[in-house]
Every structure is written in C-alpha cells, then in structure tokens.
Design an enzyme around this catalytic site. Sequence first.
Site, mmCIF file in Angstrom:
data_model
loop_
_atom_site.group_PDB
_atom_site.id
_atom_site.type_symbol
_atom_site.label_atom_id
_atom_site.label_comp_id
_atom_site.label_asym_id
_atom_site.label_seq_id
_atom_site.Cartn_x
_atom_site.Cartn_y
_atom_site.Cartn_z
ATOM 1 N N ASP A 94 39.959 42.733 44.763
ATOM 2 C CA ASP A 94 40.518 43.044 46.080
ATOM 3 C C ASP A 94 41.998 43.369 45.908
ATOM 4 O O ASP A 94 42.553 43.187 44.822
ATOM 5 C CB ASP A 94 40.278 41.908 47.086
ATOM 6 C CG ASP A 94 40.836 40.568 46.635
ATOM 7 O OD1 ASP A 94 41.299 40.459 45.479
ATOM 8 O OD2 ASP A 94 40.811 39.620 47.426
ATOM 9 N N TYR A 96 46.121 43.521 45.897
ATOM 10 C CA TYR A 96 47.175 42.526 45.709
ATOM 11 C C TYR A 96 47.575 41.969 47.074
ATOM 12 O O TYR A 96 47.799 42.728 48.021
ATOM 13 C CB TYR A 96 48.404 43.152 45.049
ATOM 14 C CG TYR A 96 48.165 43.693 43.654
ATOM 15 C CD1 TYR A 96 47.927 42.839 42.587
ATOM 16 C CD2 TYR A 96 48.208 45.066 43.403
ATOM 17 C CE1 TYR A 96 47.726 43.329 41.300
ATOM 18 C CE2 TYR A 96 48.009 45.576 42.120
ATOM 19 C CZ TYR A 96 47.767 44.702 41.066
ATOM 20 O OH TYR A 96 47.571 45.185 39.805
ATOM 21 N N PHE A 107 43.865 47.867 40.817
ATOM 22 C CA PHE A 107 44.866 47.545 39.799
ATOM 23 C C PHE A 107 46.196 48.276 40.001
ATOM 24 O O PHE A 107 47.189 47.909 39.382
ATOM 25 C CB PHE A 107 44.340 47.821 38.380
ATOM 26 C CG PHE A 107 43.176 46.954 38.002
ATOM 27 C CD1 PHE A 107 43.378 45.640 37.608
ATOM 28 C CD2 PHE A 107 41.874 47.448 38.054
ATOM 29 C CE1 PHE A 107 42.295 44.828 37.275
ATOM 30 C CE2 PHE A 107 40.793 46.643 37.724
ATOM 31 C CZ PHE A 107 41.000 45.332 37.321
ATOM 32 N N HIS A 215 38.444 40.107 31.861
ATOM 33 C CA HIS A 215 39.442 40.658 32.779
ATOM 34 C C HIS A 215 40.802 40.732 32.087
ATOM 35 O O HIS A 215 41.117 39.894 31.230
ATOM 36 C CB HIS A 215 39.525 39.764 34.019
ATOM 37 C CG HIS A 215 40.192 40.382 35.184
ATOM 38 N ND1 HIS A 215 41.558 40.344 35.361
ATOM 39 C CD2 HIS A 215 39.691 41.059 36.258
ATOM 40 C CE1 HIS A 215 41.861 40.963 36.492
ATOM 41 N NE2 HIS A 215 40.761 41.405 37.058
#
Length: 257
Positions: A94, A96, A107, A215
């Site tokens: 989701d 920031y 990202f 990740h």
Amino acid sequence: MDPHEMPLFDLPTDTSAIDPYPFASGLGEAVASGHMAADWAEALAPVEGELIALAGELETRRASGEQILPAPGNILRAFVRPLAEARVLIVGQDPYPTPGHSMGLSFATLPALRPIPRSLKNIYTELHEDTGAPVPVHGDLSAWAKQGVVLLNRVLTVAAGSAGSHRKLGWEVITDTAMAALAARGGPLVAILWGNDAQSLAPALEGIPTIESVHPSPLSARRGFFGSKPFSRANTLLVAQGAAPIDWSIPVIPPRN
C-alpha cells in the site's frame, strides 16, 4: 537551502483536501480526465460499482478529517499507461503513509522527497549491482511506468500516519481484477513479486513468468533480496518472449507526466 540555489524539482501545491476523486462517477470519468487508459477501464468494468463505492467511502473519511494518501489525482496512477503496453508487473502493498511521500506507483515517491525510503534505497542498491545503472537521486519511478512497468500496489490508498489502514476497504477487488486482466492478456509479461504478500498472488498469475524474492525492506533485504538480480532476469525473460528489454536506469530529472 542556500537562498541563491534553485531547487532541483518543483514542489507541487497540495490540493488533496479539496480535489475530487476522478473515479467518483465511474470509469468513463477516469478515462476522460486522463487518469486511466481506455483498455484498463474496459478490464475493470466488472468492478466499476466497487470503485464508485470506494470513492464515496474515501470522501466520507476525508470529510471527517482523515488525510488520505496519495492525492486523488495520483490514486489510479498505475493505470494511466495502456494495459496493452504492460511488460512488467511489480506488486507493492500500500502507499507510503507519510504525507509528501506516495505518488501512486508502488515503491515510488514524489521526486522532491529526501531521504529516499529505505526499501526503495535497497531497490536502487540492487539495481546498481545488477545492471550497473547509476544509483538514482530521487524516488520517482515514472520512467519505468512509461516503458510498460506496471507499479501496482495491492491497496491504492492509506490514511496518513497509519500503514495498512485501508486494507480490506475494497481495493483488493479492484487490483485483483487488474492482475487477472494482465494474466488473461498473457505475454510478453513478467511479474516481480517481492515478499510474502506479493508472492501469495502467484497462483492468480498462472502462465506468467515470475521472479520472486524476499521484500527489499531493511528487515529482510539481506536474506535474499540483495543478489537476486530481478532487473536483468526480467529483461532476459522479456527477450525470450520476443519483447524489448526495459531500460531500468532512472533519469536525474523525472519525466513530465
């Protein structure tokens, strides 16, 4: 900043508290206003009602004082480029949750943001080690999006200061439908899945070559993200499908949208 020094990037005026949601009246509105490509609208037609309902829920929350990120005009950013041009899918979680960070692509950040978030910094470190591209000075990944890299968060909004706060709000239905449309379209396409949440979507992308690793978060990057070479591997898989590779380098000045 020195008063005689000009900023590298323009700072946008924040009108997110008053701007309308460009999908409040449906997909036609989103297409007409340039917030979604026509073929994405066709693909998302089965969930148009859910998207309109989401706009209503977001407006209710905003009216109650909740600050919603990203700005309304950036929420559908992953769908601006045509579905037909998609070559790589990179799935995020989701946006920031810090105001001034998110810009609608997984990202990615608004270009003026400093410092770059740590997960993105780790992505840039691996980008340099993998491809030799210079380490970028900003977090705007629009240059990738313009080449057919779909930077899609599973959830497209978040309440400021509260990571994950809009999960189960209804966005998963929208983004699941988007990924199903990509899988149905088929190649040339490569999916890059970082972390358990993204990797759980692999069955929905059956038939699409996938690149999976932990990740890029600082908590896990050294356990298999660094050295995974996702960018060169994606290009190898694209070329094998008869497509051109992605130029993964990030220009110093982000492209104007």
